[in-house]
Design an enzyme around this catalytic site. Sequence first.
Site, PDB file in Angstrom:
ATOM      1  N   LYS A   6      70.197 -56.497   5.332  1.00  0.00           N
ATOM      2  CA  LYS A   6      70.646 -55.799   4.115  1.00  0.00           C
ATOM      3  C   LYS A   6      72.146 -55.937   3.929  1.00  0.00           C
ATOM      4  O   LYS A   6      72.903 -56.168   4.886  1.00  0.00           O
ATOM      5  CB  LYS A   6      70.245 -54.324   4.128  1.00  0.00           C
ATOM      6  CG  LYS A   6      70.827 -53.479   5.269  1.00  0.00           C
ATOM      7  CD  LYS A   6      72.248 -52.972   5.058  1.00  0.00           C
ATOM      8  CE  LYS A   6      72.785 -52.208   6.256  1.00  0.00           C
ATOM      9  NZ  LYS A   6      74.217 -51.997   6.262  1.00  0.00           N
ATOM     10  N   ASP A 133      69.199 -47.031   8.979  1.00  0.00           N
ATOM     11  CA  ASP A 133      68.888 -48.198   8.146  1.00  0.00           C
ATOM     12  C   ASP A 133      67.453 -48.689   8.310  1.00  0.00           C
ATOM     13  O   ASP A 133      67.048 -49.647   7.650  1.00  0.00           O
ATOM     14  CB  ASP A 133      69.829 -49.368   8.489  1.00  0.00           C
ATOM     15  CG  ASP A 133      71.264 -49.083   8.084  1.00  0.00           C
ATOM     16  OD1 ASP A 133      71.471 -48.330   7.118  1.00  0.00           O
ATOM     17  OD2 ASP A 133      72.174 -49.628   8.729  1.00  0.00           O
TER      18      ASP A 133
HETATM   19  O1  C5P Z   1      71.501 -44.008  12.428  1.00  0.00           O
HETATM   20  P1  C5P Z   1      72.216 -45.033  13.250  1.00  0.00           P
HETATM   21  O2  C5P Z   1      71.815 -44.991  14.700  1.00  0.00           O
HETATM   22  O3  C5P Z   1      72.161 -46.411  12.673  1.00  0.00           O
HETATM   23  O4  C5P Z   1      73.751 -44.616  13.206  1.00  0.00           O
HETATM   24  C1  C5P Z   1      74.708 -45.145  14.087  1.00  0.00           C
HETATM   25  C2  C5P Z   1      75.965 -44.290  14.036  1.00  0.00           C
HETATM   26  O5  C5P Z   1      76.592 -44.403  12.761  1.00  0.00           O
HETATM   27  C3  C5P Z   1      75.706 -42.789  14.198  1.00  0.00           C
HETATM   28  O6  C5P Z   1      75.695 -42.425  15.553  1.00  0.00           O
HETATM   29  C4  C5P Z   1      76.892 -42.183  13.471  1.00  0.00           C
HETATM   30  O7  C5P Z   1      78.047 -42.205  14.278  1.00  0.00           O
HETATM   31  C5  C5P Z   1      77.128 -43.166  12.332  1.00  0.00           C
HETATM   32  N1  C5P Z   1      76.489 -42.741  11.067  1.00  0.00           N
HETATM   33  C6  C5P Z   1      77.013 -41.669  10.360  1.00  0.00           C
HETATM   34  N2  C5P Z   1      76.413 -41.279   9.192  1.00  0.00           N
HETATM   35  C7  C5P Z   1      75.332 -41.931   8.704  1.00  0.00           C
HETATM   36  C8  C5P Z   1      74.803 -43.045   9.403  1.00  0.00           C
HETATM   37  C9  C5P Z   1      75.404 -43.423  10.589  1.00  0.00           C
HETATM   38  O8  C5P Z   1      78.004 -41.054  10.775  1.00  0.00           O
HETATM   39  N3  C5P Z   1      74.787 -41.517   7.566  1.00  0.00           N
END
Ligand code: C5P
Length: 294
Positions: A6, A133
């Site tokens: 993406k 994602d």
């Molecule tokens: O959800 P995911 O594991 O991909 O997110 C990785 C990191 O990105 C999270 O631990 C957080 O620090 C940050 N993040 C965030 N807000 C979001 C998505 C991700 O702060 N909406």
Amino acid sequence: MRVPAKINLALRVGERREDGYHELSTVFQAVSLYDTVTACHAGEVSVTVVGEGAGQVPTGDANLAVRAARLLAARAGVRAGVRLRLDKAIPLAGGMAGGSADAAGALVACDTLWGTDLGRPELLALAAQLGSDVPFALHGGTALGTGRGVELTDVLARGRYHWVLALAGAGLSTAQVYSVYDQLGRPPAAAVEPVLAALRAGDPVALAAALVNDLQPAALRLRPELSRLLEAGLAAGALGAVVSGSGPTLAFLAAGTAAADQLAVDLAGLGLARAVRRADGPVGGARLVAAADA
Ligand code: C5P
């Protein structure tokens, strides 16, 4: 399963919530750069990884595809194993949701292989537990993501968009980029509406002008050399450019297929990027491309 990468056409970051995540308003587009996930019956859950950045992908419980298989087994109450193989083309830690693509592929592959047949809403809910994602990797197309990024609404997108992706040397940690974003102080909130209007009109010039990513200053702070690459792509004729997600991959929008092919050649020739890829969007989400009896 074939699962797309993406690009975030708009990524507006709001408040940091109590759970540590940030409120997002983002426009995702799935593009034609795919990881392939193969699943075979086995006694245990295991994974092997080949392709782009394979040596750096964990193969134990930290692997997002392994976690997806275990989560599905627990939710469906089955004691099944699976041998997963990830053929990677999506850059690792590149801001293009490669790990999320693998998790989405593993969810649907295991759901099919094990005959658990959980259905779309349940798979999307499991996907959201795996990462912000992952639901979009299942969904594909062009969609608005809100909340943590996992609440998806289709947006009307006319036309096809031709991208050149410049891959940087080393990946960036998403958590680190968000943390630098917090330290830098919040930029004026960028609106996603101009991106939605450009997509409704099917106008690549308007879309190029509207591309926006609140995380871009943080990614450029961590990788200052990206600024040169960004400028080089624009000077070489890109309509617009944006850091993809938390970076460091740069996405350049071109006026058409031929312009994109030429831009890819020119950018590769400059030697500023580790690799340059062509991709078009939107494309569909995680999809079963072949099935065979073991
Ligand atoms: O959800 P995911 O594991 O991909 O997110 C990785 C990191 O990105 C999270 O631990 C957080 O620090 C940050 N993040 C965030 N807000 C979001 C998505 C991700 O702060 N909406």
